[in-house]
Design an enzyme around this catalytic site. Structure first.
Site, PDB file in Angstrom:
ATOM      1  N   ARG A  82       3.087 -37.549 -65.544  1.00  0.00           N
ATOM      2  CA  ARG A  82       3.869 -38.048 -64.404  1.00  0.00           C
ATOM      3  C   ARG A  82       5.294 -38.389 -64.837  1.00  0.00           C
ATOM      4  O   ARG A  82       6.249 -38.180 -64.098  1.00  0.00           O
ATOM      5  CB  ARG A  82       3.167 -39.266 -63.784  1.00  0.00           C
ATOM      6  CG  ARG A  82       3.726 -39.653 -62.432  1.00  0.00           C
ATOM      7  CD  ARG A  82       2.824 -40.630 -61.695  1.00  0.00           C
ATOM      8  NE  ARG A  82       2.714 -41.915 -62.375  1.00  0.00           N
ATOM      9  CZ  ARG A  82       1.892 -42.891 -61.994  1.00  0.00           C
ATOM     10  NH1 ARG A  82       1.096 -42.727 -60.949  1.00  0.00           N
ATOM     11  NH2 ARG A  82       1.843 -44.027 -62.662  1.00  0.00           N
ATOM     12  N   LYS A 184       8.241 -42.025 -60.413  1.00  0.00           N
ATOM     13  CA  LYS A 184       8.263 -43.448 -60.741  1.00  0.00           C
ATOM     14  C   LYS A 184       9.623 -43.760 -61.357  1.00  0.00           C
ATOM     15  O   LYS A 184       9.794 -43.740 -62.585  1.00  0.00           O
ATOM     16  CB  LYS A 184       7.105 -43.774 -61.696  1.00  0.00           C
ATOM     17  CG  LYS A 184       6.629 -45.208 -61.564  1.00  0.00           C
ATOM     18  CD  LYS A 184       5.231 -45.379 -62.115  1.00  0.00           C
ATOM     19  CE  LYS A 184       4.861 -46.828 -62.279  1.00  0.00           C
ATOM     20  NZ  LYS A 184       4.722 -47.587 -61.041  1.00  0.00           N
ATOM     21  N   GLU A 220       2.421 -45.353 -48.126  1.00  0.00           N
ATOM     22  CA  GLU A 220       1.823 -46.236 -49.132  1.00  0.00           C
ATOM     23  C   GLU A 220       2.499 -47.594 -49.038  1.00  0.00           C
ATOM     24  O   GLU A 220       3.282 -47.845 -48.128  1.00  0.00           O
ATOM     25  CB  GLU A 220       1.937 -45.625 -50.525  1.00  0.00           C
ATOM     26  CG  GLU A 220       3.358 -45.373 -50.995  1.00  0.00           C
ATOM     27  CD  GLU A 220       3.417 -44.888 -52.444  1.00  0.00           C
ATOM     28  OE1 GLU A 220       2.579 -45.288 -53.263  1.00  0.00           O
ATOM     29  OE2 GLU A 220       4.336 -44.123 -52.747  1.00  0.00           O
TER      30      GLU A 220
HETATM   31  C1  LIG Z   1       4.735 -46.908 -55.425  1.00  0.00           C
HETATM   32  C2  LIG Z   1       3.451 -46.908 -56.180  1.00  0.00           C
HETATM   33  N1  LIG Z   1       2.396 -46.276 -55.635  1.00  0.00           N
HETATM   34  C3  LIG Z   1       1.202 -46.227 -56.266  1.00  0.00           C
HETATM   35  C4  LIG Z   1       1.008 -46.853 -57.477  1.00  0.00           C
HETATM   36  C5  LIG Z   1      -0.319 -46.777 -58.167  1.00  0.00           C
HETATM   37  O1  LIG Z   1      -0.270 -45.829 -59.185  1.00  0.00           O
HETATM   38  P1  LIG Z   1      -1.226 -45.920 -60.444  1.00  0.00           P
HETATM   39  O2  LIG Z   1      -2.619 -45.858 -59.913  1.00  0.00           O
HETATM   40  O3  LIG Z   1      -0.889 -44.717 -61.258  1.00  0.00           O
HETATM   41  O4  LIG Z   1      -0.936 -47.201 -61.105  1.00  0.00           O
HETATM   42  C6  LIG Z   1       2.068 -47.550 -58.081  1.00  0.00           C
HETATM   43  C7  LIG Z   1       1.907 -48.251 -59.352  1.00  0.00           C
HETATM   44  O5  LIG Z   1       1.963 -47.693 -60.375  1.00  0.00           O
HETATM   45  C8  LIG Z   1       3.325 -47.563 -57.421  1.00  0.00           C
HETATM   46  O6  LIG Z   1       4.371 -48.192 -57.962  1.00  0.00           O
END
Ligand SMILES: Cc1ncc(COP(=O)(O)O)c(C=O)c1O
Length: 341
Positions: A82, A184, A220
Site C-alpha cells: 500500500r 495513506k 468511509e
Molecule cells: C482512512 C482510513 N480508512 C481505513 C483505515 C483502516 O485501514 P487498515 O485496516 O489497513 O488499518 C485507516 C487506518 O489505517 C484509515 O486511515
C-alpha cells in the site's frame, strides 16, 4: 526478553518513545542501506518538501505477543504494497517492499521489550513513513527523501468494555473522485481535522463521509472502512475507488467467507440502504472492529438493532475470529503472520 515495566492496560493511544527506530535516506536516485538509530528527532531544512507541500505518506500496523509467547506482526507485506501505491501517487520514490518488511521487523525486534505481553490487550503500534527532505520552493516533487519506522506501545482499544459509536453524516467531503482518498497520505488527514473536531464538539464519535460526486453512497470514516450486516446475515462493505483499501477489511472479508461461511458483498452501498442493516461496524488496525450503534443524518437517527451496549452477534464473531488469528489462538491463513525471530 524482559519487558518494560509499563502499566500496559492503561497506556492509552499515545506516543511513547521506544529505544530504536529505522532510518533510510534517498539521495541521487537511490536508497542508502539504512539502519537503526537511537535518535527520535528529525532535523530538516526550513524549506523541506514535506513542510512546504505536504509530500508525506505513512502506514500503520501492529505487533502482538501471541498466546504461545511469540512476537508477531500482522500482514506487513500488505502495508508495504500500500505504501508503494501511496508513494507513486505523490511522485515519491518507492521503498522496496522486501526492505519495508525487513525495516519493520528490525524495528520491532529492537524494541521487543515494548511489545506488550499476551493477555493485556495492548499492542505495539508500528508507524512507517516517508517524506521529502530537500528544499523545494517551486511546486514540484522533492529529490531527496527519508523513510523511517518507529513503534509505540498502545493500550487496549476497548478499555472498560465495548461502547458502540454514534456517527454523524458529515457535510464535508473526504476524497474527490480520481483524487487521493485511496492512499495513506498525510494530506488526507490534515483536511479531515476540521470535520472531526466539529463532529466531536457536537457530541459524535466519528464522521460518515458520503461519496463527493453524488453524496448518496457510503464511503468511509476519517480512519476506518465500514462493515454492515444484513438482517439475513450477509456481510456488506462499500466498494469505491476513493476509500483507503483497509487491510483489516480485506482480512475480515476473507475470514467471513473462509472461516465463517458467510456471503459477502463488496459493492456500492447507497446511504438510503443503511437503515435496513442489522449491524454496523468500523474496521481498521486500531480497533479491528468498533461497533456502531447509531448514525445521525441531520437529525434523522438510524439506530441499529444491535443497540448501544454491545457488538452485534455477527460483528462479534468476525472480531473474535480475526483477533483469534492475530493472537495465535486460531490458525492463520498462510502468510498472514510474520514471526519476529
Ligand atoms: C482512512 C482510513 N480508512 C481505513 C483505515 C483502516 O485501514 P487498515 O485496516 O489497513 O488499518 C485507516 C487506518 O489505517 C484509515 O486511515
Amino acid at each position: 526478553m524482559e519487558k518494560k515495566n509499563l502499566d500496559w492496560s492503561n497506556i492509552g493511544f499515545g506516543y511513547v518513545q521506544t529505544d530504536k527506530r529505522y532510518v533510510s535516506n534517498f539521495k541521487d536516485g537511490a536508497w542508502d542501506e539504512g539502519g537503526l538509530t537511537d535518535d527520535a528527532n528529525v532535523v530538516l531544512n526550513e524549506c523541506a518538501g514535506v513542510l512546504q507541500y505536504a509530500q508525506t505518506v505513512f502506514e500503520g500496523m501492529k505487533a502482538y505477543t501471541t498466546e504461545q509467547g511469540k512476537t508477531v506482526i500482522f500482514r506487513p507485506d500488505l502495508n508495504a504494497e500500500r505504501m508503494v501505491q501511496s508513494a507513486k501517487r505523490l511522485e515519491m520514490p518507492v521503498f522496496p517492499e522486501d526492505r519495508f518488511v525487513d525495516a519493520v521487523v528490525q524495528t520491532v525486534k529492537a524494541n521487543e521489550a515494548y511489545v506488550p505481553p499476551y493477555g493485556t490487550g495492548a499492542t505495539l503500534y508500528i508507524r512507517p513513513y516517508m517524506f521529502g527532505t530537500n528544499p523545494v520552493i517551486g511546486v514540484k516533487p522533492a529529490d531527496e527523501y527519508q523513510f523511517r519506522v518507529f513503534g509505540t506501545p498502545v493500550g487496549p482499544y476497548f478499555k472498560g468494555g465495548v461502547k458502540p459509536l454514534t456517527i454523524k453524516v458529515s457535510d464535508f467531503d473526504r476524497a474527490a473522485p480520481h483524487g487521493s482518498g485511496h492512499i495513506k497520505a498525510g494530506l488526507n488527514y490534515a483536511m479531515s481535522m476540521h470535520a472531526i473536531v466539529t463532529a466531536h464538539q457536537e457530541g459524535f464519535d466519528e464522521n460518515l463521509y458520503l461519496d463527493a460526486a453524488t453524496r448518496t453512497n457510503v464511503e468511509e470514516t476519517g480512519g476506518a472502512n465500514f462493515l454492515f450486516v444484513t438482517k439475513d446475515g450477509k456481510l456488506v462493505t462499500p466498494k469505491s475507488n476513493s476509500i483507503l483499501p483497509s487491510i483489516t477489511r480485506r482480512s475480515l472479508v476473507y475470514v467471513a467467507k473462509e472461516y465463517l461461511g458467510m456471503e459477502v458483498e463488496e459493492r456500492t452501498v447507497p446511504f438510503a440502504e443503511v437503515k435496513e442493516f442489522a449491524e454496523c461496524g468500523l474496521c481498521g488496525t486500531a480497533a479491528v472492529i468498533s461497533p456502531v450503534g447509531k448514525i445521525v443524518d441531520h437529525g434523522n437517527e438510524i439506530c441499529f438493532p444491535s443497540g448501544m451496549t454491545d457488538m452485534g452477534p455477527v460483528t462479534k464473531k468476525l472480531y473474535d475470529t480475526l483477533t483469534g488469528i492475530q493472537m495465535g489462538r486460531i490458525e492463520a491463513p498462510k502468510g498472514w503472520i510474520k514471526v519476529v525471530e
